[in-house]
Scaffold this motif. Sequence first.
Motif, PDB file in Angstrom:
ATOM      1  N   THR A  88       0.842  -1.193   0.000  1.00 45.16           N
ATOM      2  CA  THR A  88       0.000   0.000   0.000  1.00 45.16           C
ATOM      3  C   THR A  88       0.880   1.247   0.000  1.00 45.16           C
ATOM      4  OG1 THR A  88      -0.055   0.078   2.416  1.00 45.16           O
ATOM      5  CG2 THR A  88      -1.821  -1.144   1.304  1.00 45.16           C
ATOM      6  N   THR A 104      -3.566   4.880  -0.375  1.00 52.28           N
ATOM      7  CA  THR A 104      -4.471   3.736  -0.525  1.00 52.28           C
ATOM      8  C   THR A 104      -5.655   3.896   0.415  1.00 52.28           C
ATOM      9  OG1 THR A 104      -2.596   2.288  -1.035  1.00 52.28           O
ATOM     10  CG2 THR A 104      -4.675   1.231  -0.424  1.00 52.28           C
ATOM     11  N   VAL A 159      -7.578  -1.309   2.172  1.00 54.98           N
ATOM     12  CA  VAL A 159      -6.680  -2.019   3.088  1.00 54.98           C
ATOM     13  C   VAL A 159      -7.470  -3.040   3.894  1.00 54.98           C
ATOM     14  CG1 VAL A 159      -5.147  -1.752   5.077  1.00 54.98           C
ATOM     15  CG2 VAL A 159      -5.121  -0.046   3.243  1.00 54.98           C
ATOM     16  N   GLY A 170      -0.999  -4.617   4.816  1.00 58.38           N
ATOM     17  CA  GLY A 170      -0.548  -3.239   4.801  1.00 58.38           C
ATOM     18  C   GLY A 170       0.657  -3.075   5.708  1.00 58.38           C
TER      19      GLY A 170
END
Length: 649
Positions: free
Chosen positions: A520, A524, A529, A535
């Motif tokens: 990410t 993002t 996520v 992440g």
Amino acid sequence: MLLARMAEAAYWAGRYLERAEDMARIVQVHGETLIDLPVGADVGWAPLVDIAGMRSAYEDHYGPLGTRAEGTGTGPVASASEARVISFVLTDRSNPSSILASVAGARTDLRLARPVVPREVWELCNDLWLTLVADAPFVVQRDVRVGWLRRVVHECQRITGVVQGTMRRDEALAFLRMGQQLERAELTCRFLAVRADSVVPAAGRAPYDEVHRMALLRSLASYQPFRRAAAARPDAGATLRFLLQDEAFPRAVCACLSELREAAKTLPGNEEVLAACTDAAVVVAGAPVAQVTEDGLGAFLAELAPAVRAVHSRVAALYFGAEAAPSPDPGPRVQVRPSAPEPGGPGRITAVPAERVYRVTHRTTYDYDGPVDQSYNEAHLRPRDSGHQRCVAHELEVEPAPASMSQYRDLFGNTVATFVVQGGFLHMVVLSTSEVLVQAPPVPPSGPPWESVRTLLDIDRQADARDARRCRAASRLVPTSPALADYALASFPPGRPFVEAVHHLSARIHDDFVYEPGFTSITTPLLEVFAARRGVCQDFAHLAVGCLRSLGLSARYVSGYVETHPPGTERLVGADASHAWASAFLPGWGWVDVDPTNDTLVDQAYVTTAWGRDYWDVSPLRGSVEGGGNAHRLDVAVDVARVEVARPA
């Protein structure tokens, strides 16, 4: 360091002064009201004994206590004659809670606390005591009594003013304030219990309802403040709501508890006291103010009074060495005098948490494809000062040298440095070097049920609660949504203690999501996520914050560092770079920090740089450039090393 006997003396001096002032006002208003009411519409003198909390002691002297207007003959009613009650409540030395005994107790304790309390305070109290003793035999006469009671109220207020205007803001003042606020809250609870019929007027006494209600408010010095705060036509629960839940009125029970916990926050080892304050505040928040009845009010006060007394029990046990089980009545003071305490032993309030000093180096390097004509930058790189962290030294170096540099405090109290670099450069380095002293933060209590915390956030008017409410709503990078609320509810079942639920949510994020750098970017969207279940630390902090806010709780995003490699421990995820975690607000305690990336409460291994609503508020370094070609390369290197500090032998 404050000797326990000094702390105890300051605490009880505050209690005794408040007790004398409040009882004097109550007796004064009670007498004025009985004169204005016809016989049969008044309640006699017996309620004063119950308000003082000394029924058992009174009945030991005079027999069973009546509860209606005095009459003739013998028995319970005659035992509550005006002369007997007035003498017992005002001047009887055998009653440890009489006004004269309270002033004498304050005088004794202020003498003991002379090293930490201004001399003028004791002198004023001594003068008051001498005057009261001289006129004590004549207080049964109403004309003498009026002047006597007014002198008590005015002189106690004068002493309080001198204390607030001249005492150092240290532990001694904290204990004195705690004593005053706790006495005020306890007496309000007893007064409301005894005069419940004035809060909830009974049928058949309509012509005098307003007289009794006005007397109740005047007795608690709240008549004019209530008139200002209440609507033109207050509802049935307005009086009780004001006396219990109005944070803007300093004599309301919730305001007393707020002042109490603010004073307790300045003391070491305060966790149990703060937890007891929070428990009592939760009870106050649940007061039956919407549909109040005498039975409902009685049941509520039967729950609230022990919760308030539990705060005293914790203070006495932690700081004075007392075995402090709550008692039904405030009773006389139990003397607890540690004799000749050893330095650093239990006779002193000494809590010196283990300290660590870190040297934090944060180097950011930019390489540009073409010359940069001008670069404007903002940096959140100076570690914050807080209750358990202090930035000892900080230096920000920029190469090439900036044309201008300044700093300011943002909305959240973070230090922001701004600088402008000019001159057609291809390479820029920003080096932040800090030395930070970190103490172990106190372990938070389990807290009340999380639903109660949400309610407290709505009604708490203290500055820290008002500040925390800014972090309840969605922000630029952290939306609120039903999906996040549903995910969080697995950790927040009904009635679960707040801190336990927050920690459980952090642990679930750690277990359910994969730490994957590069998957990410900061742009993002959070719900992407959430759907991808992967992440980095910034994403997991945003996720925890979004879940908490989606439930109506206050949560903020915290940026900082974690120790690169703590000795003897496994390396934490997120070291060697700036780190992020989440913080949830518990009224009465403060912010509770959790790190979902490492499934842990934030401790001494963490250094806090800034906090805000999300990453956008606290990004370590951001800016804009004119020129620079089509692309640039960014390299960030962080090192958090523990520094060994030489200790004197």
